[in-house]
Design an enzyme around this catalytic site. Structure first.
Site, PDB file in Angstrom:
ATOM      1  N   GLY A  12     -41.981 -29.052   0.391  1.00 25.05           N
ATOM      2  CA  GLY A  12     -42.122 -28.485   2.145  1.00 25.05           C
ATOM      3  C   GLY A  12     -43.225 -29.015   2.744  1.00 25.05           C
ATOM      4  N   SER A  13     -43.799 -30.294   2.215  1.00 25.61           N
ATOM      5  CA  SER A  13     -45.041 -30.799   3.121  1.00 25.61           C
ATOM      6  C   SER A  13     -44.642 -31.247   4.424  1.00 25.61           C
ATOM      7  CB  SER A  13     -45.682 -32.146   2.216  1.00 25.61           C
ATOM      8  OG  SER A  13     -44.834 -33.106   2.262  1.00 25.61           O
ATOM      9  N   ASN A  14     -43.155 -31.665   4.654  1.00 26.51           N
ATOM     10  CA  ASN A  14     -42.966 -31.956   6.175  1.00 26.51           C
ATOM     11  C   ASN A  14     -42.864 -30.651   6.833  1.00 26.51           C
ATOM     12  OD1 ASN A  14     -42.279 -34.855   6.763  1.00 26.51           O
ATOM     13  ND2 ASN A  14     -41.418 -34.569   4.648  1.00 26.51           N
ATOM     14  N   ASN A 102     -32.248 -34.611  10.659  1.00 27.61           N
ATOM     15  CA  ASN A 102     -32.649 -34.918   9.324  1.00 27.61           C
ATOM     16  C   ASN A 102     -33.718 -35.808   9.126  1.00 27.61           C
ATOM     17  OD1 ASN A 102     -32.290 -34.704   6.205  1.00 27.61           O
ATOM     18  ND2 ASN A 102     -31.133 -36.826   6.286  1.00 27.61           N
ATOM     19  N   HIS A 104     -34.886 -39.127   6.575  1.00 25.66           N
ATOM     20  CA  HIS A 104     -34.417 -39.735   5.276  1.00 25.66           C
ATOM     21  C   HIS A 104     -35.559 -40.682   4.932  1.00 25.66           C
ATOM     22  CE1 HIS A 104     -31.729 -41.187   2.288  1.00 25.66           C
ATOM     23  NE2 HIS A 104     -32.192 -42.601   2.537  1.00 25.66           N
ATOM     24  N   ASP A 145     -26.415 -39.049   5.566  1.00 21.20           N
ATOM     25  CA  ASP A 145     -27.081 -39.870   6.240  1.00 21.20           C
ATOM     26  C   ASP A 145     -26.572 -41.079   7.397  1.00 21.20           C
ATOM     27  OD1 ASP A 145     -29.106 -39.026   4.420  1.00 21.20           O
ATOM     28  OD2 ASP A 145     -28.626 -40.315   2.845  1.00 21.20           O
TER      29      ASP A 145
END
Ligand code: GRF
Length: 192
Positions: A12-14, A102, A104, A145
């Site tokens: 969860g750093s983002n 999202n 990627h 994706d």
């Protein structure tokens, strides 16, 4: 005002960067963190940053309306997938059209698709001898994706890179660009 929900399965750093970025924004706020893993570190980060969180299992996600009900009750406008590994079910795509973003950790359309996540992506990039990699921020649809690309940024792949080295470089790019790309996209939605 837009309310953001973040789905995450891992560290969860983002998610943390996004929460912090929008905590100083008067128009948008991260209202909820959702995770399919009860021990994911993202839940600790959410607690530290005073953002409510919800954990669900596969059966609940795919066969009940609980997650949707939670999102609607929180008046969520947009969903951000930040390291979320499960395919998003149709009921979410239908309820949030063009509103699920999202990230990627590679330059799509290369190195995407089912099974391409985490270290596997970076291993494949290195194995193929690519000289550059990067990040792709995109809207999602029924396939892994795919969907409209909102933003890409590149970084070099250095000759001695391990998958961890490359992952660290990619994480820096993600932290720098993901929050502001979400914000820019929200502004285009408001302008419609
Ligand atoms: C990121 O590299 C993202 O691109 C991928 O999963 C990773 C999540 O990292 N989808 P973190 O949990 O935000 O640290």
């Amino acid at each position: 005002m837009s309310n953001i929900a973040i789905f995450a399965s891992g560290s969860g750093s983002n998610a943390e960067q996004i929460i912090k970025y929008f905590s100083e924004d008067s128009e948008h706020a991260v209202k909820l963190i959702l995770s399919n893993k009860a021990d994911a570190y993202v839940l600790k980060r959410a607690e530290n940053l005073s953002v409510p969180s919800v954990v669900f299992d596969r059966q609940t996600f795919y066969n009940t309306s609980q997650v949707l009900d939670t999102l609607l009750a929180a008046e969520i406008d947009i969903i951000v997938l930040a390291g979320f590994l499960w395919l998003v079910p149709d009921y979410l795509l239908t309820t949030f059209p063009q509103r699920i973003i999202n990230i990627h950790p590679a330059l799509l359309p290369d190195f995407g698709g089912k099974g391409m996540y985490g270290a596997r992506v970076h291993e494949a990039v290195i194995r193929e001898g690519r000289k550059k990699s990067g990040i792709t921020i995109h809207l999602i649809d029924e396939e892994y994706d795919r969907g409209r690309i909102l933003f890409q940024a590149e970084c070099p792949v250095l000759p001695d890179d391990t998958p961890d080295d490359l992952a660290a470089r990619i994480h820096q790019l993600e932290h720098r660009h993901f929050p502001e790309t979400i914000k820019a996209y929200l502004q285009t939605l408001h302008a419609l």
